[in-house]
Scaffold this active site. Structure first.
Site, short mmCIF file in Angstrom:
data_model
loop_
_atom_site.label_atom_id
_atom_site.label_comp_id
_atom_site.label_asym_id
_atom_site.label_seq_id
_atom_site.Cartn_x
_atom_site.Cartn_y
_atom_site.Cartn_z
N ASP A 49 -38.96 69.76 125.24
CA ASP A 49 -37.89 70.75 125.31
C ASP A 49 -37.20 70.51 126.66
O ASP A 49 -37.74 70.87 127.70
CB ASP A 49 -38.49 72.16 125.22
N LYS A 92 -28.26 70.17 132.45
CA LYS A 92 -28.01 70.17 131.00
C LYS A 92 -26.61 70.69 130.68
O LYS A 92 -26.00 70.27 129.72
CB LYS A 92 -29.08 71.04 130.32
N GLU A 123 -32.90 72.91 118.73
CA GLU A 123 -33.89 73.84 119.26
C GLU A 123 -34.34 74.90 118.23
O GLU A 123 -35.54 75.12 118.08
CB GLU A 123 -33.35 74.51 120.53
N ASP A 181 -32.43 83.23 120.64
CA ASP A 181 -32.95 82.49 121.80
C ASP A 181 -32.25 82.97 123.07
O ASP A 181 -31.11 82.60 123.34
CB ASP A 181 -32.72 80.98 121.57
#
Ligand code: AMP
Length: 618
Positions: free
Chosen positions: A23, A87, A187, A211
C-alpha cells in the site's frame, strides 16, 4: 531430492519467493504478505511493532537518504529537505498542483507548466517517481529483512481514480526500486479482498468502501459477481482527511487561549498539533480529553469535538451521495460497507456512514492495514496460490479520438470496466490521402478542444485510394493496470501503427469532477454544436463527392440535371456559411435526393461508399 537454496545476501536458507502486497499511501505505506503457514494476510512489522512506514523521505546535505519513521522528525526541523505526500505529485505537472502549492513545504520546480513536476532539494532534482521509489525501497528492505529472502515481485495499490499516467508512474517507481510490479490494483478492491469478499465465485455483492485517511478521502462503489470485481463509481476529496480533524481541534484551542497565530513559534505549533491528534485519538474511546500546553490546561469533550468536525464529516457524505448517484444505485442496493483509513476510527464518522447506508459498517480489519493486506491477497492469487480471479476497474473519463470538425468520437465511455477493448472503423476524407492522424482525447465534452489530449500518431503509407475506400480500424485496449494502447490498422493493406499512452501529466480528481460537471453544464450547448459540426461535415463530404462525380460523369447527365445539381450545391454551400443546422440538413437531403439516381446510374461502388463514409482528420 529437492535442492535447497542459500541466500548469499543473508546466509540463510532460501525461502520460496514471495510476492508482496504494497500500500503506497499518501501519508503512510505498508508491506504485507500471506503468512505461509496460517495463510492469513499479515502486515510486516519492524521490531518496534509498527507496520506503518511514514511516506516521508529526507535528504541531508551529503545526499544521504532516510525514509519513514527516521525521516519524519525532519518534517519540522528541516522542512525544505523533507519530502512528504510525493503520491500527490505522481504523474502531475506544475499546472496541476499550483493551486495547492502552499500545502507543500518543499520546493516544487515551476519552470515549465506542462511538463512533469520535479522537486528540488539542495542542488538536486527528484521526480515523484524517484521519491516514491525511495519509499518502495524501504518497504522492500523491510520485507527482505523480515522474510530473509530477496523480494523482487510486488502488487502495488493506487486510488481508483488514478489515471494511466499515474498508474504508469507508480509502476516505474516500483521498477526503480528493483521490484517487478506484477499488478497495479485499486485500493478499494484491495480492501474488499482483505475482507475476503470476492473469493467465493457464487457471491454477488455491491460494496461501498469508505476510505478516510490522514489527508485524503475516497468513496468507491464496487460490484462483485462470479469472483469478478467491478468499480461502479468513485468520488472523494484529495485534500480532506484526519489532518483536518486535528486542525479543527487546534483552532478551537487557539480560540480558547485567545491566540491568533503560532506561525513564528514552530515548536509550540508542533506541540499543539501533536496534542490535537492525541485528543482526537483519545476521543475515539473516551468522552473527555485533557492535556497541558505551555503551562495551560487544555480540555475538549467528545461532544464539542463532534460539533467541530460535523461539517467535515458531512462533506464526505456528499461525496458518498454523488458516488451512489453515479453508480445509479439506491442505499438499499449496498450489501456491505467497508471502513478504510485511520480516521474511520472516529465514532462520529462510523455512525454517520452507518446512518447514511442504513446498516452497520464493517470495521473488523485494522483500517490502516486493510489495503496492504488486500494487496497481499491479490499477490497470492497471482502467485497461483489462490483461485484465479479477474479484477475489473473503471475508466474515470471517456476516451476517444478526434474526428472531422474537431468532434470527440468516444470509443470507451466513462466508467467502462477495465481490462477492456473497443474499436471502430474510419475512412479517409480526401482522394489519395496517404495518412490519417489519430489524436486521442480524454473527457466528456463533445468538442476535443474542451477535452484533454493524451497523445497522437499518424498512420502513414496508405496506398493511393479514392476517399472513403480505405478502412481504418482503430482499437482502444486498456490492460488490467489501466494502461491504454491505441492501434490503427488499414484493413485492405494490413498497415498498422500503435502507441501506448503515457500522458504527460494527470488530472486531480477535482478536475475529473470539474470535467464531469462541465459536461453537464454545457450539455445542451455541446449537443447543438456537435449536431451542427456533424451536419457541416456531412454536407462538405456530399459536396466534394458530387463535384467529383460531376466532373467525371458529365456526359451521363442531362443539361437540366446539371443545372439543378449546381443550384442544389450552391444552396447547400450557402446553408453551410449560415451555420444553420436545420437548413444544412434540409439542403443536404435535397442534394442527396437529386444525385441518388445518378449514383445508381453508374453503379460506382467507390462513390456510394464515399457517400456513406465517415471522415476522419487528414
Ligand atoms: P492513514 O492515512 O489511513 O494511515 O490514517 C492516518 C490518520 O488516521 C491520521 O490522521 C491519524 O491521526 C488518524 N487516526 C489514527 N488512529 C486514530 C484513532 N484512533 N481515532 C481517530 N483518528 C485516528
Amino acid at each position: 531430492m529437492a535442492k535447497i537454496g542459500i541466500n548469499i545476501a543473508t546466509g540463510s536458507l532460501q525461502q520460496p519467493e514471495m510476492i508482496v502486497g504494497i500500500d503506497l499511501g499518501t501519508t503512510n505505506s505498508l508491506v504485507a504478505i500471506i503468512h505461509p503457514e496460517t495463510k492469513m494476510p499479515i502486515a510486516l512489522k519492524e521490531f518496534d511493532g509498527s507496520s506503518i512506514v511514514p511516506s516521508v523521505v529526507h535528504f541531508d546535505q551529503f545526499g544521504n537518504v532516510e525514509v519513514g519513521a527516521a525521516a519524519k522528525p525532519y518534517l519540522e526541523s528541516d522542512p525544505a529537505n523533507t519530502i512528504f505526500s510525493a503520491k500527490r505529485l505522481m504523474g502531475k505537472s506544475y499546472k496541476d498542483i499550483q493551486t495547492h502549492q502552499d500545502f507543500f513545504a518543499y520546493k516544487i520546480i515551476d519552470d515549465n507548466n506542462d511538463s512533469l513536476v520535479k522537486v528540488q532539494v539542495g542542488d538536486q532534482f527528484y521526480s515523484p517517481i524517484e521519491l516514491s521509489a525511495h519509499i518502495l525501497t524501504a518497504l522492500k528492505n523491510r520485507a527482505e529483512h523480515i522474510l530473509k529472502t530477496p523480494v523482487t515481485k510486488a502488487v502495488i495499490t493506487v486510488p481508483a481514480y488514478f489515471n494511466d499516467s499515474q498508474r504508469q508512474a507508480t509502476r516505474d517507481a516500483g521498477k526503480l526500486a528493483g521490484l517487478d510490479v506484477l499488478r497495479i490494483i485499486n485500493e478499494p478492491t484491495a480492501a474488499s479482498l482483505a475482507y475476503g469478499l470476492g473469493l467465493d465465485p457464487t457471491e454477488e455483492k455491491t460494496i461501498a468502501v469508505y476510505d478516510l485517511g490522514g489527508g485524503t478521502f475516497d468513496i468507491s462503489i464496487l460490484k462483485i459477481s462470479g469472483g469478478v470485481f467491478e468499480v461502479l463509481s468513485t468520488n472523494g476529496d484529495t485534500y480532506l482527511g484526519g489532518d483536518d480533524l486535528d486542525r479543527a481541534i487546534i483552532e478551537y484551542w487557539m480560540g480558547l487561549m485567545k491566540l491568533d497565530t503560532l506561525e513564528n513559534q514552530k515548536s509550540l505549533k508542533q506541540q499543539l498539533r501533536l496534542a490535537a491528534e492525541q485528543a482526537k485519538i483519545a476521543l475515539s474511546n473516551a468522552a473527555h480529553f485533557e492535556t497541558n500546553f505551555a503551562g495551560e490546561k487544555l480540555t475538549i469533550t467528545k461532544e464539542i469535538f463532534e460539533n467541530l468536525i460535523a461539517g467535515i464529516v458531512d462533506k464526505t457524505m456528499e461525496c458518498c451521495a454523488k458516488a451512489m448517484k453515479d453508480a445509479v444505485l439506491k442505499v438499499s442496493d449496498i450489501n456491505t460497507v467497508l471502513m478504510v483509513g485511520g480516521s474511520t476510527r472516529v465514532p462520529l464518522v462510523k455512525n454517520t456512514v452507518a446512518t447514511f447506508f442504513n446498516q452497520p459498517v464493517n470495521d473488523t480489519v485494522n483500517p490502516d492495514e486493510v489495503v496492504a493486506l488486500g494487496a497481499a491477497v491479490q499477490a497470492d492469487i497471482l502467485a497461483g496460490n489462490n483461485q484465479s480471479m479477474l479484477l475489473l476497474d473503471i475508466t474515470p473519463l471517456s476516451l476517444g479520438i478526434e474526428t472531422m470538425g474537431g468532434l470527440m468520437d468516444v470509443l470507451l465511455p466513462r466508467n467502462s470496466k477495465i481490462p477492456t477493448q473497443a474499436g471502430r472503423q474510419y475512412t479517409t476524407q480526401k482522394d489519395g490521402q496517404s495518412g490519417i492522424q489519430i489524436a486521442i482525447y480524454q473527457g466528456e465534452r463533445d468538442l476535443v478542444k474542451d477535452n484533454r489530449k493524451l497523445g497522437e500518431f499518424t498512420l502513414s503509407g496508405i496506398p493511393s485510394m479514392p476517399a472513403g475506400l480505405p478502412k481504418v480500424d482503430v482499437q482502444f485496449l486498456i490492460n488490467a493496470d489501466g494502461i491504454l494502447q491505441v492501434r490503427a490498422k488499414e484493413l485492405r493493406t494490413g498497415l498498422t501503427q500503435s502507441i501506448e499512452i503515457k500522458p504527460q501529466y494527470g488530472l486531480t480528481d477535482q478536475e475529473v469532477e470539474q470535467r464531469l460537471m462541465d459536461s453537464i453544464t454545457y450539455a445542451k450547448e455541446d449537443i447543438a454544436t456537435r449536431a451542427l459540426v456533424e451536419a457541416k461535415t456531412e454536407a462538405e463530404q456530399i459536396l466534394a463527392v458530387t463535384e467529383k462525380f460531376m466532373s467525371k460523369n458529365i456526359a451521363l447527365l442531362s443539361k437540366e440535371e446539371l443545372m439543378q445539381t449546381a443550384e442544389a450545391m450552391q444552396a447547400l454551400q450557402l446553408a453551410i456559411t449560415m451555420e444553420d443546422k436545420n437548413l444544412i440538413q434540409g439542403k443536404t437531403e435535397a442534394l442527396n435526393e437529386l444525385t441518388r439516381p445518378f449514383a445508381e446510374r453508374v453503379m460506382d461502388q467507390a462513390i456510394s461508399g464515399a457517400l456513406k463514409g465517415k471522415g476522419i482528420m487528414d
